[in-house]
Design a protein around this motif. Structure first.
Motif, short mmCIF file in Angstrom:
data_model
loop_
_atom_site.label_atom_id
_atom_site.label_comp_id
_atom_site.label_asym_id
_atom_site.label_seq_id
_atom_site.Cartn_x
_atom_site.Cartn_y
_atom_site.Cartn_z
N UNK A 1 0.83 -1.21 0.00
CA UNK A 1 0.00 0.00 0.00
C UNK A 1 0.86 1.26 0.00
N UNK A 2 0.38 2.25 -0.72
CA UNK A 2 1.09 3.52 -0.83
C UNK A 2 0.89 4.35 0.44
N UNK A 3 1.93 5.11 0.78
CA UNK A 3 1.78 6.12 1.84
C UNK A 3 1.39 7.42 1.14
N UNK A 4 0.18 7.91 1.44
CA UNK A 4 -0.34 9.06 0.70
C UNK A 4 -0.50 10.27 1.62
N UNK A 5 -0.14 11.43 1.10
CA UNK A 5 -0.32 12.66 1.86
C UNK A 5 -1.81 12.89 2.10
N UNK A 6 -2.14 13.20 3.33
CA UNK A 6 -3.53 13.39 3.71
C UNK A 6 -3.64 14.67 4.54
N UNK A 7 -4.73 15.39 4.38
CA UNK A 7 -4.92 16.64 5.11
C UNK A 7 -6.03 16.48 6.14
N UNK A 8 -5.68 16.72 7.39
CA UNK A 8 -6.61 16.55 8.50
C UNK A 8 -7.04 17.93 9.01
N UNK A 9 -8.34 18.14 9.25
CA UNK A 9 -8.80 19.46 9.72
C UNK A 9 -8.25 19.78 11.11
N UNK A 10 -7.88 21.05 11.30
CA UNK A 10 -7.43 21.47 12.63
C UNK A 10 -8.50 22.35 13.28
#
Length: 460
Positions: free
Chosen positions: A260-269
């Motif tokens: 599985x790929x490690x993918x950049x993800x954006x989490x709300x702050x």
């Protein structure tokens, strides 16, 4: 528009979308097509059994994970537009994963021949989670809508008018693809994602995102061992072993995948923006399909795979390199000793696999010879007699379904290294899945048995 055409167009559109999202998948398709071409050139007789190079190389199965019962109910209606129904019940809680699954696929022989697109569909079992994680997952998913209004409208139109026109089908495919698209923005903050991950990577994948992004889209290859080696030679990081039966046994299903790929993800702050994190879930799986086994054959297979798993766990303690090197030989030796059939002829003679029968040219010319043999033998004995006399030929029925141990093994091999696992479940709950579906799940043995019996009836 015929359902198989909608299914084929949707499968291609999904493949094109996934190629853009996961470029390595596109490379994989090229390798698969090359190996399939080489294999069919070396074994031209195989084309009658598996189909042309284009037919084999176009074949796909996808996998998605859903969070709520109502998502599964609507997904069933969406796949119904394409002539796909739920087949098989798979309990993955026995492998410490908090999901159970079914596979949507066509079931009629002519529909499978036109396009056998399948989607392995898992539903989160919140009843297997600890109280805190269960409530957090339920809260996160409560207001999630994974289908566009346009998709829902077209599903309703399909049900009202018994199908879709070509223009409606094109619109349906565009709308439906949005459900399966990758969204890099998570629905939950990073600390909540990490709590889900600690419970299970599958909980994190299901409860943290806007929709059930396709986790993998699997092509069919005709020599999976060659593909597994070629991927490694190219420096592609694969799972340690080919999942399923050992090389040389033409039974059921073999699968491998790149990690599985490690993918950049954006989490709300908490300031209205996003913080960057990572998520590991989407991988590249490949499969090779063989002969469907009858329950007696499946029971032997399951017993041997359980034994191999115990041996494999001991090998893993010595490190992954030892496991990669030793496991295939150990598995083959185990099957050599204890699985009673190694060829399709042996599977058929011992009545361990499903086959379809048809008259040979000689059988068509001499129906009286077939009639003369119908003297109280069982259907199985009669078919063997007619095959020996050259009046009938047999073709193995391809296994169109899945193996829970293999599915669990590949899911686990591709989870984030920080992923937790639930305690092994002992509460298989088919009724719970069927209640969510609003439908019963077909038994694949019934489907294969009907296919075999129908072919025998047509001869008799």
């Amino acid at each position: 528009m015929p359902k198989h055409q909608i299914r084929e167009t949707f499968s291609r559109a999904m493949s094109d979308m996934y190629k853009k999202e996961v470029p390595l998948y596109g490379e994989l398709l090229d390798i698969v097509r090359d190996i399939n071409r080489e294999h069919l050139e070396a074994h031209p007789d195989l084309e009658e059994e598996v189909g042309s190079l284009d037919r084999v190389s176009e074949e796909r199965h996808g996998a998605i994970r859903l969070g709520k019962p109502e998502e599964l109910a609507t997904m069933s209606r969406l796949f119904g537009v394409m002539g796909m129904v739920p087949v098989g019940y798979y309990d993955l809680s026995v492998a410490n994963l908090p999901v159970h699954s079914t596979a949507f696929r066509p079931v009629e022989e002519d529909e499978l021949a036109k396009n056998p697109f399948r989607v392995f569909t898992s539903l989160l079992r919140t009843d297997l989670l600890d109280d805190e994680t269960r409530q957090q997952a339920i809260d996160s998913l409560a207001d999630r809508e994974i289908f566009t209004p346009g998709a829902i409208e077209l599903i309703n139109i399909n049900e009202r008018q018994g199908g879709l026109t070509a223009d409606q089908a094109d619109a349906f495919i565009r709308e439906a693809l949005e459900t399966f698209r990758w969204h890099s923005e998570a629905r939950v903050p990073l600390d909540q994602y990490e709590k889900f991950l600690k419970s299970s990577g599958l909980v994190a994948d299901i409860a943290s995102f806007k929709g059930p992004h396709i986790n993998h889209l699997t092509p069919r290859v005709l020599d999976i061992q060659k593909l597994h080696r070629r991927m490694q030679d190219m420096g592609i990081e694969t799972i340690p072993e080919v999942q399923g039966p050992p090389s040389g046994w033409p039974i059921l299903l073999q699968q491998t995948s790149f990690r599985a790929l490690v993918e950049k993800t954006h989490f709300p702050d908490d300031k209205g923006g996003y913080v960057e994190g990572r998520h590991r879930a989407r991988f590249g799986e490949i499969e090779q399909r063989h002969t469907a086994l009858k329950p007696e054959g499946m029971a032997i297979y399951d017993r041997l795979i359980a034994k191999a798993k115990q041996y494999g766990n001991d090998l893993k303690k010595e490190g992954e390199e030892v496991y990669r090197k030793e496991y295939p030989g150990m598995l083959a030796e185990l099957f050599e000793k204890e699985f009673p059939a190694k060829t399709n002829d042996e599977l058929r003679r011992q009545d361990l696999g499903y086959f379809v029968y048809e008259k040979t040219k000689k059988g068509q010319q001499h129906p009286e010879a077939i009639q003369a043999e119908q003297n109280g033998q069982s259907n199985h004995q009669l078919m063997e007699t007619l095959i020996r006399k050259g009046l009938v030929k047999a073709t193995p029925v391809t296994y169109e379904d899945f193996l829970p141990v293999s599915a669990a093994g590949i899911f686990k091999s591709n989870l984030d290294e920080k992923s937790g696992l639930i305690e092994s479940g002992e509460a298989s709950d088919r009724a719970l899945l069927e209640e969510a579906l609003g439908d019963t799940v077909a038994d694949y043995h019934d489907l294969y048995r009907r296919q075999e019996e129908q072919s025998i009836r047509s001869i008799l």
